[in-house]
Design a protein around this motif. Structure first.
Motif, mmCIF file in Angstrom:
data_model
loop_
_atom_site.group_PDB
_atom_site.id
_atom_site.type_symbol
_atom_site.label_atom_id
_atom_site.label_comp_id
_atom_site.label_asym_id
_atom_site.label_seq_id
_atom_site.Cartn_x
_atom_site.Cartn_y
_atom_site.Cartn_z
ATOM 1 N N GLN A 19 -40.317 40.697 10.077
ATOM 2 C CA GLN A 19 -38.896 40.443 10.337
ATOM 3 C C GLN A 19 -38.348 39.437 9.332
ATOM 4 O O GLN A 19 -37.255 39.611 8.801
ATOM 5 N N VAL A 32 -34.340 44.840 11.894
ATOM 6 C CA VAL A 32 -34.363 43.856 12.981
ATOM 7 C C VAL A 32 -34.018 42.487 12.410
ATOM 8 O O VAL A 32 -34.638 42.041 11.445
ATOM 9 N N THR A 33 -33.020 41.817 13.017
ATOM 10 C CA THR A 33 -32.632 40.489 12.549
ATOM 11 C C THR A 33 -32.930 39.416 13.592
ATOM 12 O O THR A 33 -32.996 38.239 13.273
ATOM 13 N N ALA A 38 -38.039 40.914 17.494
ATOM 14 C CA ALA A 38 -39.293 41.033 16.750
ATOM 15 C C ALA A 38 -40.489 40.759 17.667
ATOM 16 O O ALA A 38 -41.500 41.461 17.605
#
Length: 57
Positions: A19, A32-33, A38
């Motif tokens: 991530q 995915v931020t 994550a």
């Protein structure tokens, strides 16, 4: 924080690392931020491999 098995901890660590590098993707294929997302992905992958992961409260 809940304690996870060693295998689950490794999976979460790998997911967080991906991530941070911007390589982790969600099921829909988007980047995915979120750190929380994550961790969830790491636990999900560990669960699929048979690692002991406690249920969500």
């Amino acid at each position: 924080m809940a304690k996870y098995s060693k295998k689950a901890s490794e999976k979460v660590g790998e997911a967080l690392h991906e991530q941070k590098e911007g390589k982790l993707k969600s099921g829909s294929g988007k980047k995915v931020t979120s750190k929380k997302q994550a961790i969830a992905i790491g636990l999900s992958e560990a669960k699929k491999e048979g690692a002991k992961v406690p249920k969500k409260d």
